[in-house]
Structure formats: structure tokens, C-alpha cells
Design an enzyme around this catalytic site. Sequence first.
Site, short mmCIF file in Angstrom:
data_model
loop_
_atom_site.label_atom_id
_atom_site.label_comp_id
_atom_site.label_asym_id
_atom_site.label_seq_id
_atom_site.Cartn_x
_atom_site.Cartn_y
_atom_site.Cartn_z
N TYR A 65 95.29 70.66 75.46
CA TYR A 65 95.84 71.64 74.52
C TYR A 65 95.33 73.04 74.85
O TYR A 65 94.25 73.21 75.41
CB TYR A 65 95.47 71.28 73.08
CG TYR A 65 96.24 70.10 72.55
CD1 TYR A 65 97.52 70.25 72.02
CD2 TYR A 65 95.70 68.81 72.60
CE1 TYR A 65 98.23 69.16 71.54
CE2 TYR A 65 96.41 67.72 72.13
CZ TYR A 65 97.68 67.90 71.61
OH TYR A 65 98.39 66.82 71.14
N GLU A 66 96.11 74.02 74.44
CA GLU A 66 95.83 75.42 74.75
C GLU A 66 94.50 75.90 74.18
O GLU A 66 93.91 76.86 74.67
CB GLU A 66 96.97 76.29 74.23
CG GLU A 66 96.91 77.74 74.63
CD GLU A 66 98.08 78.52 74.08
OE1 GLU A 66 97.96 79.75 73.96
OE2 GLU A 66 99.12 77.91 73.76
N SER A 67 94.02 75.24 73.15
CA SER A 67 92.75 75.65 72.54
C SER A 67 91.54 75.23 73.37
O SER A 67 90.40 75.51 72.98
CB SER A 67 92.65 75.06 71.13
OG SER A 67 92.90 73.66 71.15
#
Length: 261
Positions: A58-60
Site C-alpha cells: 500500500y502507498e502508506s
Amino acid sequence: MSGERATGTPPVTSSELLSVVAARELAGRRTVFAGIGLPTLAAELAHLTVAPEIEVVYESGVCGAHPSHLPETIADAVLITGAEAVLTMAALFGSVLQGGHIDVGFLGAAQIDRWGNLNTSVIGEWERPSVRLPGSGGAVEVMANAREVFVVMRRHTPRSFAEELDFCTTPGPDRALADGIRPLGTGVTRVITELGILARDGVGDELRLVAVHPGVTVEQVRAATGWELEVADTVTTVEPPTGAELRLLRDDVDPDRVYLR
């Protein structure tokens, strides 16, 4: 996975159809950079069916996510629970993405053109748009560095499948190469819509229709596309979601209907 058909169950919604079909496309893939929403549903369902070894990023900065329930945002703390690693943004984009370690980037968009360029910025004129959208996020990096990109589109209309994008937020490799930039990946290779599946092999290829959902005709898809859509020599019919796939999606993946609607 059972081949049981979805009989005696509630009608299949558009979100369920898109999630099931997108999940099947992940067979044989290992690392997936997933956006929130339908890409998350597809990745989770693929993990339970066709891709048990899939690693979701995920981008986080969360890598190898194993959330106890679906995240509501990219920063939802549930993503960290059981994750293989949590990286800084610099490490995620600089080492994982730019290092070529992502098999599939899974994105959504408001508009797409025949070359797989995406718009997630504005609908209408930039100065006075009719709709202002979230923007790129990490999509530009995903497009440039993932080996291939899958796009899920909730609407298949001439406005969303546009001859000319209102704004190019995320350029595919063709457009990037024209500007003197050489990306690592092949760009968009699959687009899953409510009407069927479009595909392209890579640089220099247009999206072409390769499959339709039951009851949908090639003429319908062409009429719903804003450019003169190429059609594969053989257009297959997508297998409807099975009862087993729908039960997993409804009961295990998204029982709270976070994204299913």
C-alpha cells in the site's frame, strides 16, 4: 475454487462483478501495489482464491499487508496489523517501486484514453472544472515502475473512455517516451469495466476489447467508448461470478460492505 454458479444468491452488483473479474486477473502475480477501494477487494479475494501467495503493498508504506478487516483509508491503522514490513515513503518509492519489485500496480481513474493514460485530477476545464478529483497520489510512480498496471473503471461511457483526456494526471509509457522519459514498466495492460475487459501488450499498442460480460455485445462496448475501439480477433465471454466467489467476497472479504455497493 468451486465452479458453482451464483444461483439462489442476491443479484450480483457492479462492484462485486468488477472485484471478482479483477481478482481472477491476478492469477500468477506475486506483488501487487493496491489502491483503496475495488483494487483492495480484488487483491483480498485473489489471496483467497487464485493467488494465495500474493503480497499486497500500500502507498502508506505497508508491505505484505494482512489486515484483520478492510482498511477504510490508505492510512488506516488496521493495515499495519500483521504486516510483513512498514517502510518510509522514501524506501517504498525509491527502493520497492523504482527498484522494479512490483508485478502489478492496481489503479482506478475517472478517465482513460486508448493508450492507457489516466486522469484523476479534474473533469472539465482546469480553471473551472465541473468536478475536482483527488489527483495523482502515487499513481505516477506506479505507472512508471510497476511491471504492468491494471485499471478498474466503475463506468464505461464515452466520457470516461475519452478520445482526449480533460487532464493527464498519470501518463503511460507511450506519452512518457514522447517526452524523453523511459519508464521501467509496460503501463496499462488490463482495464476491467462493467461491460468487459480491454487489454494492450505494451508500448505502441492501443487498448482493444478482448472480453465482454454475458449479455453485452461488441457494438455496445464500441458505442460506450469515446474512440474507435479496436477489437480482438476473438472476443471471449467472461465467466459470471461463482457462488463460492460471491460468498468469499460478501462474507469474508467485505462483510461490512465497506466498498461493496
